[in-house]
Design a protein around this motif. Structure first.
Motif, short mmCIF file in Angstrom:
data_model
loop_
_atom_site.label_atom_id
_atom_site.label_comp_id
_atom_site.label_asym_id
_atom_site.label_seq_id
_atom_site.Cartn_x
_atom_site.Cartn_y
_atom_site.Cartn_z
N ASP A 38 0.74 -1.30 -0.11
CA ASP A 38 -0.06 0.02 -0.11
C ASP A 38 0.95 1.47 0.03
OD1 ASP A 38 -2.63 -1.10 0.10
OD2 ASP A 38 -2.41 -1.33 2.11
N ARG A 39 1.95 1.06 0.82
CA ARG A 39 2.76 2.43 1.26
C ARG A 39 3.32 3.14 -0.21
NH1 ARG A 39 -0.47 2.42 5.19
NH2 ARG A 39 0.15 1.32 7.06
N VAL A 40 4.22 2.19 -0.96
CA VAL A 40 5.07 2.88 -2.13
C VAL A 40 4.84 2.40 -3.26
CG1 VAL A 40 7.00 3.54 -2.68
CG2 VAL A 40 6.49 3.92 -0.40
N PRO A 41 5.14 0.91 -3.46
CA PRO A 41 5.22 0.35 -4.74
C PRO A 41 3.68 0.30 -5.32
CG PRO A 41 5.61 -1.54 -3.02
CD PRO A 41 5.60 -0.02 -2.42
N GLY A 42 2.71 0.03 -4.51
CA GLY A 42 1.44 -0.13 -5.12
C GLY A 42 1.21 -1.70 -5.04
N GLU A 43 -0.28 -2.16 -4.88
CA GLU A 43 -0.51 -3.46 -4.59
C GLU A 43 -0.40 -4.10 -5.97
OE1 GLU A 43 -2.53 -0.97 -4.26
OE2 GLU A 43 -3.14 -0.81 -2.31
N GLU A 44 0.00 -5.46 -6.09
CA GLU A 44 -0.20 -6.47 -6.98
C GLU A 44 -1.59 -6.91 -7.61
OE1 GLU A 44 2.87 -9.64 -6.81
OE2 GLU A 44 3.26 -8.72 -4.73
N PRO A 45 -1.73 -6.79 -8.83
CA PRO A 45 -2.88 -7.18 -9.28
C PRO A 45 -3.43 -8.61 -8.86
CG PRO A 45 -1.42 -6.45 -11.09
CD PRO A 45 -0.67 -6.71 -9.82
N GLY A 46 -4.93 -8.61 -8.59
CA GLY A 46 -5.67 -9.67 -8.11
C GLY A 46 -5.61 -9.97 -6.62
N ASP A 47 -4.59 -9.01 -5.84
CA ASP A 47 -4.50 -9.33 -4.32
C ASP A 47 -5.74 -8.48 -3.59
OD1 ASP A 47 -3.94 -9.70 -1.67
OD2 ASP A 47 -2.27 -8.02 -1.71
N PHE A 48 -6.91 -9.54 -3.14
CA PHE A 48 -7.88 -8.90 -2.41
C PHE A 48 -7.71 -9.35 -1.00
CE2 PHE A 48 -10.49 -9.83 -6.54
CZ PHE A 48 -9.66 -8.68 -7.36
N SER A 49 -6.63 -9.94 -0.41
CA SER A 49 -6.43 -10.39 0.75
C SER A 49 -6.49 -9.31 1.84
CB SER A 49 -5.13 -11.22 0.95
OG SER A 49 -4.00 -10.30 0.61
N GLY A 50 -7.21 -9.53 2.99
CA GLY A 50 -7.31 -8.89 4.25
C GLY A 50 -8.50 -8.01 4.30
N LEU A 51 -9.23 -8.32 3.12
CA LEU A 51 -10.46 -7.14 2.79
C LEU A 51 -11.69 -8.17 3.16
CD1 LEU A 51 -9.24 -5.57 -0.52
CD2 LEU A 51 -9.44 -4.37 1.84
N PRO A 52 -12.83 -7.47 3.80
CA PRO A 52 -14.07 -8.06 4.09
C PRO A 52 -15.00 -7.58 3.04
CG PRO A 52 -13.87 -5.97 5.51
CD PRO A 52 -12.40 -6.23 4.81
N ILE A 53 -14.72 -8.25 1.78
CA ILE A 53 -15.41 -7.64 0.68
C ILE A 53 -16.61 -8.73 0.44
CG2 ILE A 53 -13.73 -6.33 -0.11
CD1 ILE A 53 -12.90 -8.60 -2.06
N ASN A 54 -17.53 -8.30 -0.75
CA ASN A 54 -18.52 -9.04 -1.20
C ASN A 54 -18.11 -9.41 -2.65
OD1 ASN A 54 -19.19 -6.77 -2.53
ND2 ASN A 54 -20.92 -6.30 -1.28
N PRO A 243 -5.70 -10.88 -17.39
CA PRO A 243 -4.61 -11.71 -17.71
C PRO A 243 -3.77 -11.93 -16.30
CG PRO A 243 -4.29 -9.55 -18.33
CD PRO A 243 -5.48 -9.63 -17.95
N TRP A 244 -4.13 -11.21 -15.13
CA TRP A 244 -3.34 -11.11 -14.08
C TRP A 244 -4.09 -12.10 -13.18
CZ3 TRP A 244 0.86 -9.04 -15.23
CH2 TRP A 244 0.95 -7.89 -16.22
N ASP A 245 -5.29 -12.71 -13.25
CA ASP A 245 -5.96 -13.43 -12.43
C ASP A 245 -5.32 -14.71 -12.17
OD1 ASP A 245 -7.82 -14.56 -10.89
OD2 ASP A 245 -8.92 -15.46 -12.57
N GLY A 246 -4.89 -15.41 -10.82
CA GLY A 246 -4.20 -16.36 -10.43
C GLY A 246 -2.77 -15.96 -10.28
N GLU A 247 -2.06 -14.55 -10.73
CA GLU A 247 -0.40 -14.57 -10.55
C GLU A 247 -0.19 -14.55 -9.04
OE1 GLU A 247 2.20 -11.89 -13.18
OE2 GLU A 247 1.17 -11.00 -11.48
N PHE A 248 -0.92 -13.46 -8.25
CA PHE A 248 -0.42 -13.28 -6.96
C PHE A 248 -0.56 -14.69 -6.13
CE2 PHE A 248 -1.37 -12.04 -2.63
CZ PHE A 248 -0.58 -11.11 -2.52
N GLU A 249 -1.63 -15.35 -6.30
CA GLU A 249 -1.53 -16.79 -5.07
C GLU A 249 -0.40 -17.69 -5.85
OE1 GLU A 249 -5.29 -17.41 -7.77
OE2 GLU A 249 -4.18 -15.62 -6.83
N ALA A 250 -0.09 -17.55 -6.93
CA ALA A 250 0.91 -18.70 -7.46
C ALA A 250 2.20 -18.03 -7.08
CB ALA A 250 0.94 -18.75 -9.02
N LYS A 251 2.59 -16.70 -7.18
CA LYS A 251 3.63 -15.95 -6.82
C LYS A 251 4.17 -16.28 -5.32
CE LYS A 251 6.18 -11.56 -6.85
NZ LYS A 251 6.14 -10.21 -7.20
N HIS A 252 3.07 -16.08 -4.26
CA HIS A 252 3.34 -16.17 -2.89
C HIS A 252 2.94 -17.49 -2.27
CE1 HIS A 252 4.38 -11.90 -2.96
NE2 HIS A 252 3.39 -11.62 -3.81
N ALA A 253 2.55 -18.41 -3.01
CA ALA A 253 2.27 -19.88 -2.70
C ALA A 253 0.87 -19.75 -1.65
CB ALA A 253 3.19 -20.60 -2.16
#
Length: 581
Positions: A38-54, A243-253
């Motif tokens: 959040d602070r500087v580089p910006g979030e990675e696409p497809g990362d919705f973790s930590g959010l109480p979203i619908n 095209p970014w769907d799935g990249e974040f979870e694969a990168k960070h296992a």
């Protein structure tokens, strides 16, 4: 974790004597030691973790293309309050005090990111009415609870909870707690959003005192065409094609379910495969503040000054615009029939001794034209005993088809693409569009810098595209793009300036219209793709192409439902006749 933070704040508030009120005055900068994305580089696409979203928020995030920031009207838009302090930021706090008593009137903030100016009113004033304009920083009131400053903010424009496209609607309310510990400033935010969150979103961070010699306080942004392309293009990804769907979870296992967010994934005991938490609207409002926008009482009709010669009358069905000056009164739309006596009384209060000379209809719908006869008879033109009713000739033709009484119909019609006339010291500009119907008119009061859109722009619903009355989705998009062309922000950072009165809903500006335009283009493109795939209307309905916007504009009942909106676009794009599948 969110519950622990909230409990800690509550204990801090109740444990300190009420007399302690430390000063927050100073220059502050973020400590970028947590939530680094959040602070500087910006979030990675497809990362919705930590959010109480619908699911609606997920669909919005999946469609997000960062290239949307290149769209002319988006280039200089600031973050809104729910995210502003979590990106790279430095800000200055100072105070405004009553000169004689030195009582604290307001705590002021100047934010170096996007040059935003924020006022936190400390004098117990009420929040504005619900029809007042929204801003990027919203309207804030504060109160000291011991050594904790608690701030409640409403009237925030729609924006993001996360820069990767995780949306925050314009119904978001933010409660903040500010606590100073020497040169350290702690900040806790509690955001509630009935459109995209299933429970409050709670975050904390810290700021440190800055060297006052730092001069990096300006954000110079000039919006301009950066590439040769259609300036009204809205970059986005169609469902299933990000095209970014799935990249974040694969990168960070990480397990996909955790990356996709949701209130249940925030609990320590959560495991992949656990069922999603049930949506509980009451829970999302469980921390809703006591401070809320003022609402109209049932049956109340009220006027509010917009700017220049123009006022807005609310509570009479559709919005009514009134231009007042030495020459007399121009009324744009007359509202529903049952409210006309109150409308006329309100106009008399706005312009005592002045006569209504002109009535302009933006469309043919009864909630816009129901008071035509009575308002016309209450005024007069220079050469007649009635105020002239003006509209595009298609409005008159459609009203004849609908057997509307003659006294309610416009007789001063025009057939050109636009018409203008001078009144009350400014040009009054009429622009015709075949948009939601084939007779829509947008009115501009040029010197006052106010646009009246009728139902081309409706902040309470999806556009009411009536194919039977000549309406088309592309025509509506074209009309919204014309509004964007006519509107100019009041400052380089895309806020204020030209004020826009929608057919229904609050006073708006260009930034509000561009988000509405984006929404319509995205839904149009989704349904167009489904039509290309030969999907039937029931299949399109089942695919829920409007899901990410339904919480804000959708309806299951009433004169214009979500299903009717989807069907109108489907039949428009497919050429299918009503009644066919």
């Amino acid at each position: 974790m969110q519950r622990i933070v909230l409990l800690a704040v509550a204990l801090a508030v109740t444990a300190v004597p009420a007399a302690a009120q430390p000063s927050l005055v100073g220059d502050w900068s973020g400590r970028y030691h947590e939530d680094q994305g959040d602070r500087v580089p910006g979030e990675e696409p497809g990362d919705f973790s930590g959010l109480p979203i619908n699911e609606a928020a997920r669909m919005f995030g999946d469609s997000w293309d960062v290239a949307r920031h290149s769209v002319l009207e988006h280039q200089c838009q600031p973050y809104t309050l729910p995210y502003m302090f979590f990106g790279p930021n430095q800000f200055r706090i100072f105070e405004t005090r009553q000169p004689d008593t030195q009582e604290l009137v307001a705590i002021e903030m100047y934010l170096g990111t996007y040059q935003q100016r924020r006022t936190i009113w400390m004098d117990s004033r009420p929040h504005p009415p619900e029809y007042a304009p929204h801003t990027f920083m919203g309207f804030s009131t504060g109160a000291w609870n011991g050594d904790t400053l608690t701030v409640t903010t409403t009237h925030i424009k729609n924006g993001y909870f996360r820069r990767g496209g995780m949306p925050a609607s314009d119904r978001t309310t933010v409660v903040e707690h500010w606590i100073r510990h020497g040169n350290l400033l702690s900040h806790v935010t509690i955001a509630t959003d009935p459109v995209y969150l299933t429970e409050p979103y709670i975050r904390s961070q810290e700021f440190v005192a800055m060297d006052r010699n730092n001069t990096n306080w300006l954000y110079n942004c000039e919006y301009a065409m950066e590439l040769p392309k259609d300036k009204n293009e809205v970059p986005h990804y169609l469902p299933g094609r990000n095209p970014w769907d799935g990249e974040f979870e694969a990168k960070h296992a990480m397990p996909r379910a955790g990356v996709r967010g949701g209130a249940e994934t925030l609990l320590p005991e959560w495991k992949p495969g656990a069922p999603a938490a049930a949506v509980n609207p009451a829970k999302n409002g469980g921390f809703a503040p006591a401070v809320l926008p003022q609402r109209l009482a049932p049956g109340e009709v009220k006027a509010v000054h917009v700017q220049g010669n123009v006022h807005l009358i609310v509570g009479a069905g559709a919005n009514i615009a009134v231009q007042v000056g030495d020459d007399g009164v121009v009324v744009v739309d007359t509202g529903a029939a049952g409210a006309t006596d109150k409308v006329l009384a309100t106009i008399r209060d706005l312009a005592p001794g002045k006569e209504i000379r002109w009535v302009i209809n933006t469309n043919m719908r009864p909630d816009h034209t129901g008071g035509n006869e009575q308002v016309s008879k209450a005024g007069r033109t220079v050469n007649g005993n009635l105020a002239a009713i003006v509209a595009h000739e298609n409005v008159s033709a459609r009203m004849i088809e609908a057997k509307v009484p003659d006294a309610m119909r416009p007789y001063n019609t025009y057939f050109e693409d636009n018409r203008d006339f001078p009144y009350n010291g400014e040009p009054v500009m009429l622009y015709h569009f075949e948009s939601t119907t084939d007779g829509d008119t947008i009115v501009m009061f040029r010197r006052s810098d106010v646009l009246v859109t009728g139902d081309v722009f409706d902040l309470t619903a999806y556009p009411r595209i009536e194919r039977a009355n000549g309406g088309t989705v592309q025509g509506t998009i074209d009309a919204l793009n014309r509004v964007l062309d006519l509107a100019v922000p009041g400052k380089m950072l895309e806020e204020g300036g030209t004020y826009i009165i929608p057919g229904h809903g609050r006073i708006s500006d260009q930034a509000d219209v561009v988000k509405y335009r984006d929404m319509l283009v995205i839904i149009r493109d989704r349904i167009k793709d489904m039509v290309t795939k030969k999907m039937t209307l029931p299949q399109v309905m089942a695919a829920k192409p409007t899901l990410d916007y339904d919480g804000r504009f959708g309806a299951d009942t009433g004169p214009w439902t979500t299903a009717m909106f989807i069907e109108a676009i489907y039949r428009d794009l497919s050429g299918a006749a009503a009644g066919s599948k």
